[in-house]
Scaffold this motif. Structure first.
Motif, PDB file in Angstrom:
ATOM      1  N   GLY A 266       0.798  -1.220   0.000  1.00 13.96           N
ATOM      2  CA  GLY A 266       0.000   0.000   0.000  1.00 13.96           C
ATOM      3  C   GLY A 266       0.829   1.267   0.000  1.00 13.96           C
ATOM      4  O   GLY A 266       2.045   1.253  -0.217  1.00 13.96           O
ATOM      5  N   ARG A 267       0.143   2.386   0.244  1.00 20.69           N
ATOM      6  CA  ARG A 267       0.768   3.698   0.232  1.00 20.69           C
ATOM      7  C   ARG A 267       1.433   4.004   1.572  1.00 20.69           C
ATOM      8  O   ARG A 267       0.914   3.650   2.627  1.00 20.69           O
ATOM      9  CB  ARG A 267      -0.287   4.769  -0.060  1.00 20.69           C
ATOM     10  CG  ARG A 267      -0.730   4.805  -1.497  1.00 20.69           C
ATOM     11  CD  ARG A 267       0.141   5.757  -2.283  1.00 20.69           C
ATOM     12  NE  ARG A 267      -0.354   5.946  -3.629  1.00 20.69           N
ATOM     13  CZ  ARG A 267       0.119   6.865  -4.456  1.00 20.69           C
ATOM     14  NH1 ARG A 267       1.059   7.677  -4.052  1.00 20.69           N
ATOM     15  NH2 ARG A 267      -0.354   6.962  -5.682  1.00 20.69           N
ATOM     16  N   TYR A 268       2.572   4.689   1.481  1.00 19.70           N
ATOM     17  CA  TYR A 268       3.325   5.098   2.664  1.00 19.70           C
ATOM     18  C   TYR A 268       3.561   6.598   2.636  1.00 19.70           C
ATOM     19  O   TYR A 268       3.710   7.211   1.571  1.00 19.70           O
ATOM     20  CB  TYR A 268       4.671   4.379   2.731  1.00 19.70           C
ATOM     21  CG  TYR A 268       4.605   2.992   3.326  1.00 19.70           C
ATOM     22  CD1 TYR A 268       5.175   2.708   4.565  1.00 19.70           C
ATOM     23  CD2 TYR A 268       3.965   1.965   2.655  1.00 19.70           C
ATOM     24  CE1 TYR A 268       5.105   1.440   5.114  1.00 19.70           C
ATOM     25  CE2 TYR A 268       3.888   0.686   3.195  1.00 19.70           C
ATOM     26  CZ  TYR A 268       4.469   0.431   4.421  1.00 19.70           C
ATOM     27  OH  TYR A 268       4.398  -0.825   4.964  1.00 19.70           O
ATOM     28  N   LEU A 269       3.594   7.176   3.828  1.00 21.50           N
ATOM     29  CA  LEU A 269       3.904   8.586   4.014  1.00 21.50           C
ATOM     30  C   LEU A 269       5.353   8.695   4.490  1.00 21.50           C
ATOM     31  O   LEU A 269       5.713   8.104   5.513  1.00 21.50           O
ATOM     32  CB  LEU A 269       2.955   9.179   5.061  1.00 21.50           C
ATOM     33  CG  LEU A 269       3.112  10.655   5.402  1.00 21.50           C
ATOM     34  CD1 LEU A 269       2.661  11.517   4.234  1.00 21.50           C
ATOM     35  CD2 LEU A 269       2.290  10.994   6.646  1.00 21.50           C
ATOM     36  N   ARG A 270       6.174   9.423   3.729  1.00 23.33           N
ATOM     37  CA  ARG A 270       7.587   9.527   4.105  1.00 23.33           C
ATOM     38  C   ARG A 270       7.858  10.878   4.745  1.00 23.33           C
ATOM     39  O   ARG A 270       7.587  11.921   4.161  1.00 23.33           O
ATOM     40  CB  ARG A 270       8.500   9.338   2.888  1.00 23.33           C
ATOM     41  CG  ARG A 270       9.980   9.195   3.285  1.00 23.33           C
ATOM     42  CD  ARG A 270      10.820   8.781   2.115  1.00 23.33           C
ATOM     43  NE  ARG A 270      11.039   9.867   1.170  1.00 23.33           N
ATOM     44  CZ  ARG A 270      11.087   9.711  -0.147  1.00 23.33           C
ATOM     45  NH1 ARG A 270      10.886   8.526  -0.688  1.00 23.33           N
ATOM     46  NH2 ARG A 270      11.297  10.744  -0.944  1.00 23.33           N
ATOM     47  N   MET A 271       8.399  10.825   5.959  1.00 23.65           N
ATOM     48  CA  MET A 271       8.776  12.007   6.712  1.00 23.65           C
ATOM     49  C   MET A 271      10.291  12.081   6.784  1.00 23.65           C
ATOM     50  O   MET A 271      10.976  11.055   6.740  1.00 23.65           O
ATOM     51  CB  MET A 271       8.179  11.973   8.125  1.00 23.65           C
ATOM     52  CG  MET A 271       6.680  11.715   8.193  1.00 23.65           C
ATOM     53  SD  MET A 271       5.707  13.091   7.565  1.00 23.65           S
ATOM     54  CE  MET A 271       5.943  14.293   8.893  1.00 23.65           C
ATOM     55  N   ALA A 272      10.828  13.296   6.905  1.00 21.61           N
ATOM     56  CA  ALA A 272      12.281  13.480   6.969  1.00 21.61           C
ATOM     57  C   ALA A 272      12.627  14.404   8.125  1.00 21.61           C
ATOM     58  O   ALA A 272      11.823  15.260   8.537  1.00 21.61           O
ATOM     59  CB  ALA A 272      12.805  14.048   5.654  1.00 21.61           C
ATOM     60  N   ALA A 273      13.833  14.232   8.652  1.00 24.86           N
ATOM     61  CA  ALA A 273      14.325  15.070   9.743  1.00 24.86           C
ATOM     62  C   ALA A 273      15.838  14.975   9.781  1.00 24.86           C
ATOM     63  O   ALA A 273      16.449  14.158   9.072  1.00 24.86           O
ATOM     64  CB  ALA A 273      13.720  14.653  11.080  1.00 24.86           C
TER      65      ALA A 273
END
Length: 402
Positions: free
Chosen positions: A128-135
């Motif tokens: 499925g779809r994933y949400l990618r966050m960065a830091a």
């Protein structure tokens, strides 16, 4: 002379027991999606290795399944129509960033860091779809770096975080779970107060121990693997009963034990081969057919318990289907991005953990089997009833995964 009639009450009790087994099986199915139940992915990279101007910077990329974010944050599906739109996702990203910041604790030396997470992209993965966050973290190369992961705690007990990347030129490989296996040290510095598992990211033996634990958890939480193992073990009788068939008697007092060892060993050999081949990248397969094939293997094995095929050896069946199950086991290592010198250690540790968990299950089944083997309803209720329940589970999982 007519054969003695079986009392109707006895038949009724047996069918009630079989119906109960079916009901229990169906009740257990909502949480029984093995391997891809709930995964998150963390990529860690020391940017200072390529850019001396940012020697203390550690780049982070976290990918979260939208289905998991939706389960944790009710506001993600704003209109409640069970269909996420780009507008809803964009509007919810500040809340997602705050949730991630609260659920992941970073410790650099003695200081606790709170990086600012930001939305980076949407990803499409096999499940499925994933949400990618960065830091980004500001943590010097001379300081220990630890991670404590608590996202999805109390929401999904099967959730895990797969960590990969590099720090200080050394590869990282770790699997964390919010309930019980939530902490690891990504970078340990000599003389620090880091935990013994601090070398996980850079030491072969520590990686092996880490993945032994992951292998045990993987098999014990892999309901489909356990169901297949049960389908193989159900028809094996460890005790000779009065009136048993001549073939069983001819096998001697250890016939059941030999059959048990041969079946389990064949299954072990099969999944070990494909686990290594897939883990090393020599065989690449899609989970789109592996997961349904695993579910089908349960039904086929259970069906053969009800309608045996003359000449078909159970150990060869276990070997063949074990090859398929090994491809399922390999998913954890492939998804974790394990590579380099750590791969062999991770493969060995994960396989040892799977075998340890499997032996635990076999030991429990042996104890139950020995207690029930002399019961007159063993063949009908346990073997046949259990096989029917496993066929129902197989059909459910197959439809779910297709």
């Amino acid at each position: 002379m007519h054969p003695p009639l079986i009392p109707r009450t006895t038949c009724a009790l047996r069918w009630v027991a079989m119906a109960g087994a079916l009901a229990a099986a169906c009740a257990a199915t909502p949480s029984a999606w093995a391997h891809k139940a709930s995964d998150a992915y963390l990529r860690v990279a020391g940017t200072g290795e390529a850019d001396p101007a940012h020697a203390n910077a550690v780049a982070l990329q976290l990918s979260l399944a939208l289905k998991d974010v939706d389960a944790a944050l009710d506001l993600l599906d704003a209109d409640g129509n069970r269909q996420l739109t780009w507008g809803e996702i964009k509007q919810a990203t500040p809340a997602v960033a705050a949730w991630v910041g609260q659920g992941i604790r970073w410790q650099c030396g003695d200081a606790v860091l709170a990086p600012a997470w930001r939305f980076e992209a949407l990803e499409q993965r096999t499940d499925g779809r994933y949400l990618r966050m960065a830091a980004a973290l500001d943590c010097g190369a001379t300081q220990a770096l630890a991670l404590d992961y608590r996202l999805m705690q109390g929401i999904d007990p099967t959730h895990r975080l797969l960590v990969s990347g590099q720090l200080g030129g050394q590869p990282l490989a770790a699997v964390l779970a919010p309930d019980g296996r939530s902490r690891t040290d990504l970078r340990a510095v000599g003389g620090s107060t880091a935990t013994p598992e601090a070398a996980t990211a850079r030491s072969g033996p520590a990686t092996l121990l880490h993945f032994v634990s992951e292998g045990v958890h993987h098999i014990l939480e892999g309901y489909d693997h356990l169901a297949f193992l049960l389908a193989l073990l159900l028809p094996i009788t460890l005790l000779r009963r009065q009136g048993a068939a001549q073939a069983t008697a001819a096998a001697g007092p250890w016939g059941g034990v030999k059959a048990l060892l041969l079946t389990v060993t064949s299954f072990t050999l099969g999944h070990s081969v494909t686990l290594v081949l897939a883990g090393l990248g020599w065989v690449t397969v899609s989970g789109n057919w592996v997961e349904p094939a695993i579910a089908i293997s349960i039904g086929v094995s259970a069906l053969l318990n009800l309608f045996p095929v003359k000449g078909l050896r159970s150990d060869l069946l276990a070997l063949c289907f074990g090859l398929v199950h090994g491809l399922g086991f390999s998913g954890a290592l492939v998804e974790a991005g394990v590579s380099g010198g750590l791969l062999v250690w991770a493969l060995a540790g994960f396989n040892l953990g799977v075998e340890a968990g499997q032996l635990m299950v076999v030991a429990v089944w042996c104890g139950v089997s020995l207690l029930l083997a002399r019961w007159s309803g063993y063949r009908t209720v346990v073997v046949k009833g259990g096989s029917v329940a496993l066929i129902v589970l197989s059909l459910y999982w197959t439809v779910q995964r297709v």
